[in-house]
Write an enzyme that holds these catalytic residues in place. Structure first.
Site, short mmCIF file in Angstrom:
data_model
loop_
_atom_site.label_atom_id
_atom_site.label_comp_id
_atom_site.label_asym_id
_atom_site.label_seq_id
_atom_site.Cartn_x
_atom_site.Cartn_y
_atom_site.Cartn_z
N PRO A 79 -27.69 3.23 -32.25
CG PRO A 79 -27.13 0.96 -32.00
CD PRO A 79 -26.79 2.19 -32.79
CB SER A 108 -31.98 0.87 -28.80
OG SER A 108 -31.69 -0.01 -27.73
CB THR A 157 -24.79 -4.89 -30.03
OG1 THR A 157 -25.32 -3.73 -30.68
CG2 THR A 157 -23.84 -4.44 -28.95
CE LYS A 229 -23.06 0.39 -31.92
NZ LYS A 229 -23.06 0.14 -30.46
CG HIS A 253 -21.69 -0.86 -25.83
ND1 HIS A 253 -22.18 -2.01 -26.37
CD2 HIS A 253 -22.73 -0.29 -25.17
CE1 HIS A 253 -23.47 -2.14 -26.04
NE2 HIS A 253 -23.82 -1.10 -25.33
N GLY A 286 -17.63 8.93 -29.69
CA GLY A 286 -16.90 10.15 -29.36
C GLY A 286 -17.09 11.31 -30.32
NE ARG A 288 -19.94 13.89 -27.02
CZ ARG A 288 -20.05 12.58 -27.21
NH1 ARG A 288 -20.07 12.10 -28.44
NH2 ARG A 288 -20.16 11.74 -26.20
#
Length: 364
Positions: A79, A108, A157, A229, A253, A286, A288
C-alpha cells in the site's frame, strides 16, 4: 530516444525526472535523518549467498500462495498513498498491472481512486490497507465498502499512531489532494500555516489510542482476514499471533515513521522464529532486486511487498511501467533461483544465505 531501463533503480531516475520535486520528495523520502530509509536497501548488501551447484534448474517455478490465493511469484504490491500524484490514472493503473502480473495489490487507505473504482477496473486480488481514524465510523464504513466490493483481506497498519517527521514534506509544504474515498464522510482538506498539510491531516484524523484490544473491534466489523503491518520485534509478533491475526507483515513503513529502527531484512528472522509457522510472515521494505527477494524468502518470508518501485514505474510509464517493474524483479528472482540451485520457491532455505550474525558466530 532514451534507452529502456534495465533495472528498478533506473526507473527511480525516470520518476525523478517525470515528477514535480514536491511529489518526488514525498514518494522517495523518509523520516528525519533518513537512516532507516537508506539502511532498508543497504542491509541487503551484507547478506551473501551460499549457492548449490549441479541441481536441475531447467524449469523454475516461482508461483506461491498467500492466504490461499495463488500468485505467479512471491512479489505483491504494497500500500502506497495517492497514486494520482504519480500518474493521472492512479491506483486503477496499478491494479490493472497487478491483475496482468497475476499478483495481489494492497490498496492504500489514502488512495486517490475510490474502493469502487479500483474494484470495477479489473480482476486483481485486492486487499485494503486500514488506518484507524478517531472517527471509527469512517474507518468501519471503508472496511465494509471494501468487503462488499470483493476485497479479500484487511491490512491494519499499526506503526502510525502519529505520522513520522518527514522533513522534505515540511520544507516543500506538501499538500494532499482531496481523497475521494472520504467524500461525504470527512473532509481531508486541512489548512496549515507551517509545514506539510499531510502531517496536519494525520494528526487530526489518526487515532493514537489504538491498541491490541482494538483488534476485537476490527473483527466485529468485518469477516475478512486481518493482517497486521508494522511488526519489527519478537514480542509484537507473539502478541499478534495471540490476538489471532491471519498474517504478519514485517515493515518499518519504508523508513517513513520512526528513524533508526532496524532495516526490515535485519528484523525479519527474529519475527519468523517467534511466529514459528503459526501464521504467514510477509516482508516489506527496501526490495530493489530479485536477489533481495530471494534473501527475504531464505530468511523465512512467504512473499514480499514492493512499494516505491511500483510508484517509480507508475510515474515513468503508467500501467506499463508497473508491469515492467514487477517483470524485472521476477526475471532477476528467476536467475537468482537458478544460480542458487532452487527450482521452486519451496526449495529456498535458510542454508542458501549467510548473514552478518552467521559470520560473527563462526568467528566465536
Amino acid at each position: 530516444m532514451a534507452a529502456e531501463p534495465v533495472n528498478v533503480n533506473e526507473f527511480q531516475e525516470l520518476a525523478r525526472r517525470a515528477l514535480p520535486k514536491m511529489y518526488y520528495d514525498f514518494f522517495s523520502g523518509g523520516a528525519e535523518d533518513q537512516h532507516t530509509l537508506r539502511e532498508n536497501v543497504e542491509a541487503f548488501s551484507r547478506i551473501t549467498f551460499q549457492p548449490r551447484i549441479l541441481v536441475d534448474v531447467s524449469k523454475i517455478d516461482m508461483s506461491t500462495t498467500v492466504l490461499g490465493f495463488n500468485i505467479s511469484s512471491p512479489i505483491m504490491i504494497a500500500p502506497t498513498a495517492m497514486h494520482k500524484l504519480a500518474h493521472p490514472e492512479g491506483e486503477i493503473a496499478t491494479a490493472r498491472a497487478a491483475a496482468a502480473c497475476n499478483t495481489v495489490m494492497v490498496l492504500s487507505f489514502m488512495s486517490t481512486c475510490t474502493v469502487e473504482e479500483v474494484a470495477s477496473s479489473c480482476h486483481a486480488v485486492r486487499f485494503l490497507q486500514l488506518y484507524v481514524f478517531k472517527r471509527r465510523d469512517v474507518s468501519a464504513q471503508l472496511v465494509q465498502r471494501a468487503e462488499r466490493n470483493g476485497f479479500k483481506a484487511i491490512v491494519l497498519t499499526a506503526d502510525t499512531p502519529r505520522l513520522g517527521r518527514r522533513e522534505a514534506d515540511i520544507k516543500n509544504r506538501m499538500v494532499s489532494p482531496q481523497l475521494k474515498n472520504f467524500e461525504g464522510l470527512i473532509s481531508t482538506e486541512v489548512v496549515t500555516d507551517n509545514g506539510s498539510n499531510i502531517e496536519a491531516l494525520a494528526s487530526g484524523m489518526f487515532d493514537a489510542s489504538l491498541s491490541w484490544k482494538d483488534i476485537e473491534w476490527l473483527r466485529s466489523i468485518t469477516n475478512l482476514p486481518i493482517l497486521i503491518k508494522g511488526v519489527l520485534t519478537c514480542e509484537d509478533a507473539i502478541k499478534a499471533v495471540e490476538v489471532g491475526v491471519s498474517g504478519i507483515i514485517v515493515s518499518n513503513h519504508g523508513g517513513r515513521q520512526l528513524d533508526y529502527v532496524p532495516a526490515t531484512i535485519s528484523a525479519l528472522e527474529e519475527v519468523v522464529l517467534a511466529v514459528g509457522g503459526k501464521v504467514p510472515v510477509l516482508f516489506d521494505g527496501g526490495i530493489r532486486r530479485g536477489t533481495d527477494i530471494f534473501k527475504a524468502l531464505a530468511l523465512g518470508a512467504q512473499a514480499v511487498f514492493i512499494g516505491r518501485p511500483v510508484i517509480y514505474g507508475l510515474a515513468a510509464k503508467g500501467e506499463h511501467g508497473v508491469r515492467r517493474v514487477i517483470e524485472m524483479l521476477k526475471d532477476e528472482l528467476e536467475i537468482t533461483m537458478a544460480l542458487s540451485g532452487c527450482s521452486s520457491v519451496k526449495d529456498i532455505s535458510r542454508r542458501h544465505v549467510r548473514t552478518e550474525r552467521d559470520r560473527l558466530q563462526s568467528m566465536l
